[in-house]
Design an enzyme around this catalytic site. Structure first.
Site, PDB file in Angstrom:
ATOM      1  N   ARG A 141       0.873  -1.436   0.068  1.00 57.64           N
ATOM      2  CA  ARG A 141      -0.066  -0.056  -0.127  1.00 57.64           C
ATOM      3  C   ARG A 141       0.944   1.297  -0.180  1.00 57.64           C
ATOM      4  NH1 ARG A 141      -5.490   0.731   1.651  1.00 57.64           N
ATOM      5  NH2 ARG A 141      -5.824   2.705   2.641  1.00 57.64           N
ATOM      6  N   SER A 267      -7.840  12.525   0.331  1.00 58.44           N
ATOM      7  CA  SER A 267      -7.051  11.580   0.594  1.00 58.44           C
ATOM      8  C   SER A 267      -5.694  11.522   1.563  1.00 58.44           C
ATOM      9  CB  SER A 267      -6.527  10.737  -0.791  1.00 58.44           C
ATOM     10  OG  SER A 267      -7.676  10.435  -1.423  1.00 58.44           O
ATOM     11  N   CYS A 303     -16.121   3.358  -0.217  1.00 57.22           N
ATOM     12  CA  CYS A 303     -14.965   2.371   0.221  1.00 57.22           C
ATOM     13  C   CYS A 303     -14.663   2.575   1.517  1.00 57.22           C
ATOM     14  CB  CYS A 303     -13.833   2.265  -0.621  1.00 57.22           C
ATOM     15  SG  CYS A 303     -12.915   3.961  -0.597  1.00 57.22           S
TER      16      CYS A 303
END
EC number: 2.1.3.3
Length: 354
Positions: A141, A267, A303
């Protein structure tokens, strides 16, 4: 003495039963498939055909049915180890991967930036080679897709994208499994994206048309998806006879949509842009007003983690919201990804309709 003998015999019987269970976990006649994904990397769904993505979803449904519903023990990853590199914090990606890999008998090892700095203390090339010698696969990630590309080039084991600046493929697999479970099929659905032109939207654009799904996306001016990805998505839509439309009007994107989808507006790594982004995304909150122009069978996806400015409580907690079933499906889909990349297992469950 007889009591001690009984204890020894019982222990021996338990060991024998466990050994038998491990050796014979794959009972049932597997359904034959021409898809072979073992040894592949999963960096972006751009690299996979519709049939290959369907196979991963089929395998997800199979594992969910056999383990959750039938209570079977399937140590498909016994003796396998997974390296997990997380430059960004995570709840669902980490938990679903760790618990899912362990449930299948494997051993996940979690590494943060406190343990490893990609390309800082050690080159990406060297890191890839070391990880290849100690683990069977890596889920990373990261901030940059280019780091994943280098890892995949230098490693001799599968590399899986757990999220990057460009793509989030494992999230989309969970979305699609959830929609298949709800609607019974994906073909013909219209996905309405309302939000940032980010990695989630990019991953939808690289895959939706391969299932015969239409995509209507609304993003604020200046926050559109990557032009190169848009160009490729247009090609996929043309090849598969689906619609792709891009707009700056949220209601236009929502009109007639079966699935309303949004995501975070800010984000990780964009915290300094918060004030600017909140202003740019005014009018992009998903509400019942948005849903009124959608299809009569509309559902909602996010999500997570979610902020109220992105979607109000009335939609987020409504019976139409598939957010939490989708969150659970993160586990079954990442398990399927690992099984497909690391084993020769074939599903026993009949293939769902896609």
């Amino acid at each position: 003495m007889l009591s001690n003998l009984r204890i020894l015999l019982n222990k021996a019987a338990l060991r024998k039963a466990h050994t038998s269970m491990v050796r014979n976990f794959r009972y049932g006649k597997p359904v034959q498939s021409q898809v072979q994904l073992k040894g592949r990397d999963l960096l972006t769904l751009k690299n996979f055909t519709g049939e290959e993505i369907q196979y991963m979803l089929w395998l997800s449904a199979d594992l969910k049915f056999r383990i959750k519903q039938k209570g079977e023990y399937l140590p498909l990853l016994q003796g396998k180890s997974l390296g997990m590199i997380f430059e960004k914090r995570s709840t669902r990606t980490r938990l679903s991967t760790e618990t899912g890999f362990a449930l299948l008998g494997g051993h996940p090892s979690f590494l943060t930036t406190q343990d490893i700095h990609l390309g800082v203390n050690e080159s990406l090339t060297d890191t890839a080679r070391v990880l290849s010698s100690m683990t069977d696969a890596v889920l990373a990630r990261v901030y940059k897709q280019s780091d994943l590309d280098i890892l995949a080039k230098e490693a001799t084991i599968p590399i899986v994208n757990g999220l990057s600046d460009l793509y989030h493929p494992i999230q989309i697999l969970a979305d699609y499994l959830t929609l298949q479970e709800h609607y019974g099929s994906l073909k013909g659905l219209t996905l309405s994206w309302i939000g940032d032109g980010n990695n989630i939207l990019h991953s939808i654009m690289m895959s939706a048309a391969k299932f015969g799904m239409h995509l209507q996306a609304a993003t604020p001016k200046g926050y559109e998806p990557d032009p190169n990805i848009v160009k490729l998505a247009e090609q996929y839509a043309k090849e598969n006879g689906t619609r792709l439309s891009m707009t700056n009007d949220p209601l236009e994107a929502a009109r007639g949509g079966n699935v309303l989808i949004t995501d975070t507006w800010i984000s990780m790594g964009q915290e300094d842009e918060k004030k600017k982004r909140l202003q740019a995304f005014q009018g992009y909150q998903v509400t019942m007003k948005t849903a009124k122009v959608a299809a009569s069978d509309w559902t909602f996806l996010h999500c997570l983690p979610r902020k109220p400015e992105e979607v109000d409580d009335e939609v987020f907690y409504s019976p139409r919201s598939l957010v939490f079933p989708e969150a659970e499906n993160r586990k079954w889909t990442i398990m399927a990804v690992m099984v497909s990349l690391l084993t020769d297992y074939s599903p026993v469950l009949q293939k769902p309709k896609f």
